[in-house]
Design an enzyme around this catalytic site. Structure first.
Site, PDB file in Angstrom:
ATOM      1  N   LYS A 150       4.088   4.896  -5.162  1.00 26.09           N
ATOM      2  CA  LYS A 150       3.431   4.449  -4.256  1.00 26.09           C
ATOM      3  C   LYS A 150       2.603   3.225  -3.779  1.00 26.09           C
ATOM      4  O   LYS A 150       2.605   2.764  -5.680  1.00 26.09           O
ATOM      5  CB  LYS A 150       2.289   5.618  -4.158  1.00 26.09           C
ATOM      6  CG  LYS A 150       1.601   5.675  -2.722  1.00 26.09           C
ATOM      7  CD  LYS A 150       0.352   6.327  -2.848  1.00 26.09           C
ATOM      8  CE  LYS A 150      -0.973   5.625  -2.031  1.00 26.09           C
ATOM      9  NZ  LYS A 150      -2.549   7.044  -2.096  1.00 26.09           N
ATOM     10  N   ASP A 201      -6.226   0.979   0.985  1.00 31.55           N
ATOM     11  CA  ASP A 201      -5.298   2.254   1.935  1.00 31.55           C
ATOM     12  C   ASP A 201      -7.276   2.783   2.722  1.00 31.55           C
ATOM     13  O   ASP A 201      -8.524   2.994   1.274  1.00 31.55           O
ATOM     14  CB  ASP A 201      -5.813   3.469   1.079  1.00 31.55           C
ATOM     15  CG  ASP A 201      -5.666   4.859   1.367  1.00 31.55           C
ATOM     16  OD1 ASP A 201      -6.024   4.945   3.257  1.00 31.55           O
ATOM     17  OD2 ASP A 201      -5.426   6.054   0.768  1.00 31.55           O
ATOM     18  N   LYS A 255     -11.963   7.472   5.207  1.00 33.32           N
ATOM     19  CA  LYS A 255     -12.885   6.693   4.494  1.00 33.32           C
ATOM     20  C   LYS A 255     -14.382   7.066   4.631  1.00 33.32           C
ATOM     21  O   LYS A 255     -14.386   5.469   5.046  1.00 33.32           O
ATOM     22  CB  LYS A 255     -12.291   6.217   2.809  1.00 33.32           C
ATOM     23  CG  LYS A 255     -10.753   6.596   2.656  1.00 33.32           C
ATOM     24  CD  LYS A 255     -10.588   5.977   1.117  1.00 33.32           C
ATOM     25  CE  LYS A 255      -8.853   6.905   0.912  1.00 33.32           C
ATOM     26  NZ  LYS A 255      -9.193   7.643   0.191  1.00 33.32           N
ATOM     27  N   ASP A 299      -5.208   9.844   6.032  1.00 33.11           N
ATOM     28  CA  ASP A 299      -6.023   9.440   4.658  1.00 33.11           C
ATOM     29  C   ASP A 299      -4.756  10.639   3.338  1.00 33.11           C
ATOM     30  O   ASP A 299      -4.754   9.502   2.351  1.00 33.11           O
ATOM     31  CB  ASP A 299      -7.645   9.559   4.058  1.00 33.11           C
ATOM     32  CG  ASP A 299      -7.405   8.726   2.956  1.00 33.11           C
ATOM     33  OD1 ASP A 299      -6.808   8.168   2.727  1.00 33.11           O
ATOM     34  OD2 ASP A 299      -8.751   9.463   2.707  1.00 33.11           O
ATOM     35  N   GLU A 301      -1.393   9.588   3.282  1.00 31.56           N
ATOM     36  CA  GLU A 301      -0.337   8.826   3.449  1.00 31.56           C
ATOM     37  C   GLU A 301       0.920   8.630   1.988  1.00 31.56           C
ATOM     38  O   GLU A 301       1.575   8.151   2.586  1.00 31.56           O
ATOM     39  CB  GLU A 301      -1.119   7.596   4.091  1.00 31.56           C
ATOM     40  CG  GLU A 301      -1.008   6.198   3.126  1.00 31.56           C
ATOM     41  CD  GLU A 301      -2.237   6.699   1.973  1.00 31.56           C
ATOM     42  OE1 GLU A 301      -3.265   7.861   2.263  1.00 31.56           O
ATOM     43  OE2 GLU A 301      -2.587   6.367   1.037  1.00 31.56           O
ATOM     44  N   ARG A 345       1.383  10.423  -0.467  1.00 32.12           N
ATOM     45  CA  ARG A 345       2.908  11.647   0.263  1.00 32.12           C
ATOM     46  C   ARG A 345       3.952  10.921   1.153  1.00 32.12           C
ATOM     47  O   ARG A 345       5.257  11.328   1.085  1.00 32.12           O
ATOM     48  CB  ARG A 345       2.993  12.896   0.545  1.00 32.12           C
ATOM     49  CG  ARG A 345       1.720  13.241   1.455  1.00 32.12           C
ATOM     50  CD  ARG A 345       0.777  14.831   1.044  1.00 32.12           C
ATOM     51  NE  ARG A 345      -0.274  14.073   1.008  1.00 32.12           N
ATOM     52  CZ  ARG A 345      -1.442  15.336   0.527  1.00 32.12           C
ATOM     53  NH1 ARG A 345      -1.081  16.144   0.976  1.00 32.12           N
ATOM     54  NH2 ARG A 345      -2.196  14.602  -0.240  1.00 32.12           N
TER      55      ARG A 345
HETATM   56  N1  BES Z   1      -5.017   7.095  -2.429  1.00 28.48           N
HETATM   57  C1  BES Z   1      -5.806   8.366  -1.788  1.00 28.48           C
HETATM   58  C2  BES Z   1      -5.651   9.236  -3.454  1.00 28.48           C
HETATM   59  C3  BES Z   1      -7.576   8.650  -3.918  1.00 28.48           C
HETATM   60  C4  BES Z   1      -8.097   8.639  -4.608  1.00 28.48           C
HETATM   61  C5  BES Z   1      -6.610   8.122  -5.324  1.00 28.48           C
HETATM   62  C6  BES Z   1      -9.149   8.433  -5.607  1.00 28.48           C
HETATM   63  C7  BES Z   1      -7.403   6.855  -6.098  1.00 28.48           C
HETATM   64  C8  BES Z   1      -8.968   7.182  -6.333  1.00 28.48           C
HETATM   65  C9  BES Z   1      -5.319   9.119  -1.210  1.00 28.48           C
HETATM   66  O1  BES Z   1      -3.854   8.669  -0.181  1.00 28.48           O
HETATM   67  C10 BES Z   1      -5.997   9.548  -0.429  1.00 28.48           C
HETATM   68  O2  BES Z   1      -7.016   9.463   0.679  1.00 28.48           O
HETATM   69  N2  BES Z   1      -6.127  11.264  -0.394  1.00 28.48           N
HETATM   70  C11 BES Z   1      -7.200  11.862  -0.229  1.00 28.48           C
HETATM   71  C12 BES Z   1      -5.869  13.807   0.702  1.00 28.48           C
HETATM   72  C13 BES Z   1      -6.302  14.407   1.373  1.00 28.48           C
HETATM   73  C14 BES Z   1      -6.686  13.410   2.503  1.00 28.48           C
HETATM   74  C15 BES Z   1      -5.723  15.115   1.246  1.00 28.48           C
HETATM   75  C16 BES Z   1      -7.730  12.665  -1.257  1.00 28.48           C
HETATM   76  O3  BES Z   1      -7.337  12.905  -2.592  1.00 28.48           O
HETATM   77  O4  BES Z   1      -8.691  12.715  -0.711  1.00 28.48           O
HETATM   78 ZN    ZN Z   2      -3.736   6.386  -0.504  1.00 31.66          ZN
HETATM   79 ZN    ZN Z   3      -5.354   8.367   1.257  1.00 30.24          ZN
END
Ligand code: BES
Ligand code: ZN
Ligand code: ZN
Length: 491
Positions: free
Chosen positions: A254, A259, A266, A336, A338, A340
């Site tokens: 990835k 992000d 966020k 968010d 994104e 996947r």
């Molecule tokens: N990049 C984040 C995941 C992440 C969180 C990486 C903390 C490193 C530290 C990912 O893209 C994300 O935002 N995931 C969300 C998914 C949710 C909206 C289904 C998450 O984990 O909150």
């Molecule tokens: Zn991310």
């Molecule tokens: Zn994200």
């Protein structure tokens, strides 16, 4: 600084003597005390060889000896950590000449020791303007002498070569990871890969935005829609020369260079950490480079979908339906989620164009994996027990912990969509790391030897070397150890 191996003790400069905490510690310290003309009782009282413990001894000639504790039954990671900490703490005080007495240990520790020393010299102050000059030990004049047992020369030389290759790659990867989004866009990762391919003799192809449109990588394009910087798909391929029927390993990482969450934005408290959302890409790019440098007899393909995830009037909106490279439709519930979505195209592209024997993806994918495992292990998801065992063995060796979580089909329910083939978020606050893995599985076309590593808690972490979270390089040593084990097994 350059590194040499010798079978004679060095006569100039400072000396580090690593000491393991064994049952013979008392005797070992007694003989050391005798050699150094010191009172044994004092040494035995003041030094217990705990992990990272340091005792500095001053010699008549003005040089120093560092006794360095490595702890009880140390693993590779304990050696690395002890050396990294000692060098980091003392680097400005080290003279040009430093030697390490490894004559009493197996020379396979050379890899961890060298990585620890090189890493101890790593400097986070990438953008500071009043940086002090590099310490003399790390300047061109610096020299590290590794004193080894004569019958360990071959092992030591191999370990040194490997360590220098990994260290040099890791350093660049750490810089890339620590770089903020205004210094690092998708094209920056592409440029890095192109240069690395030229220098290390492997193939690199960059699919730019026009090409992504032509080849219909609709999922990757949908994430990049709200950003001013264009996305790329980086395709790297290292093929060993003169090896027929080499195993083909596909790695997908990835590469979100920042992000924001997109329209599902966020909160701001820790958004700045999202410059590290390309930790999977970093591991993949680094591993391919090291495999090429070491000329491993294995065929490795690394694919990185790279994009920013930004907010804008043109951004993908929650509820939008996008079509991935493999033709499947995805309902975007949360922009968010994104990672996947871009991996759907990265995996789809890999499976369709390269048909790897083994397929592994790495991604800073979910906050949920951190809820489950904290900052001490990455989540390992696979239906393939053999692959799980091999990755776990490699992880035990390098100390980059993995912990397996289930990918049972019951979780597939969570990502069923009413309007599209699947949706990108379950909408539930539970099992988020697992439903993310189930989502990816669809785009591997149920590859029989696929593993997904969710490294969200591991790629960027609190360390004793900085006041804020910083890059760890997680995954490169792990994957190289895995590839080497795979090669040995199939020989
Ligand atoms: N990049 C984040 C995941 C992440 C969180 C990486 C903390 C490193 C530290 C990912 O893209 C994300 O935002 N995931 C969300 C998914 C949710 C909206 C289904 C998450 O984990 O909150
Ligand atoms: Zn991310
Ligand atoms: Zn994200």
């Amino acid at each position: 600084m350059n590194i040499i191996l010798t079978t004679q003790p060095a006569t100039t400069g400072d000396l580090i003597i690593p000491v393991e905490q064994t049952a013979e510690l008392t005797d070992q310290l007694a003989s050391l005390a005798q050699k150094l003309a010191l009172p044994a009782a004092v040494l035995q009282r003041d030094f217990k060889a705990d992990a990272k413990e340091v005792l500095v001894l001053y010699r008549q000639d003005g040089s120093k000896i560092y006794l360095l504790g490595i702890g009880d039954k140390p693993q590779e990671m304990d050696w690395l950590r002890a050396f990294r900490k000692l060098i980091f703490d003392h680097k400005t005080k080290l003279p040009e000449q430093l030697s390490i007495d490894l004559s009493a240990v197996y020379a396979d520790v050379v890899e961890a020791v060298v990585l620890g020393v090189r890493w101890g010299g790593y400097d986070l102050k990438l953008y500071q303007t009043d940086k002090p000059a590099p310490p003399v030990f790390f300047s061109e004049a610096g020299q590290l002498t590794l004193f080894i047992n004569p019958n360990q020369q071959t092992v030591a030389q191999e370990a040194l070569t490997r360590a220098e290759a990994i260290a040099q790659t890791q350093r660049q990867i750490l810089d890339l990871m620590n770089a903020p989004a205004n210094y690092k866009i998708p094209q920056t990762l592409a440029d890095w890969a192109v240069l690395s391919g030229k220098e290390n003799d492997y193939a690199v192809t960059i699919l730019d935005k026009a090409e992504l449109e032509k080849q219909k990588l609709g999922a990757l394009l949908s994430v990049s829609q709200g950003s001013d910087v264009p996305p790329v798909l980086i395709v790297t391929e290292y093929k060993p020369k003169g090896v027929t029927n080499a195993i083909k390993v596909g790695l997908v990482g990835k590469g979100v260079t920042f992000d924001t969450g997109g329209v599902s934005i966020k909160t701001s408290a820790s958004m700045h950490l999202m410059k590290s959302d390309m930790g999977g890409a970093a591991a993949v790019l680094g591993t391919v480079e090291v495999a090429a440098k070491l000329k491993l007899p294995i065929h490795v393909i690394g694919i990185v979908p790279a994009t920013e995830n930004s907010t804008d009037g043109r951004s993908t909106k929650p509820g939008d339906v996008v079509t991935a490279y493999n033709g499947k439709t995805i309902e975007i519930i949360d922009t968010d989620a994104e990672g996947r979505v871009i991996l759907a195209d990265g995996l789809g592209y890999m499976v369709k164009n390269f048909q790897p024997d083994i397929l592994i993806d790495l991604a800073t994918l979910t906050g949920n994996v951190i809820a489950a495992l904290g900052y001490h292990a990455a989540g390992l998801f696979t239906q393939n027990d053999e692959l799980a065992n091999k990755l776990t063995e490699a992880s035990n060796q390098t100390g980059e912990r993995l912990w397996r979580l289930p990918v049972w089909d019951v979780y597939r329910e969570d990502i069923k969509s009413d309007v599209a083939d699947l949706k990108n978020y379950s909408g539930k606050p539970v099992a988020g790391a697992i439903s993310a893995a189930k989502f990816l599985e669809v785009f591997t076309e149920n590859h029989p030897a696929w593993a997904h590593l969710d490294i969200a808690g591991m790629a960027f972490a609190d360390t004793e070397f900085g006041s804020q979270k910083n890059a760890t390089g997680f995954g490169i040593r792990l994957l190289i150890a895995y590839l080497r084990a795979l090669i040995l097994e199939t020989r």
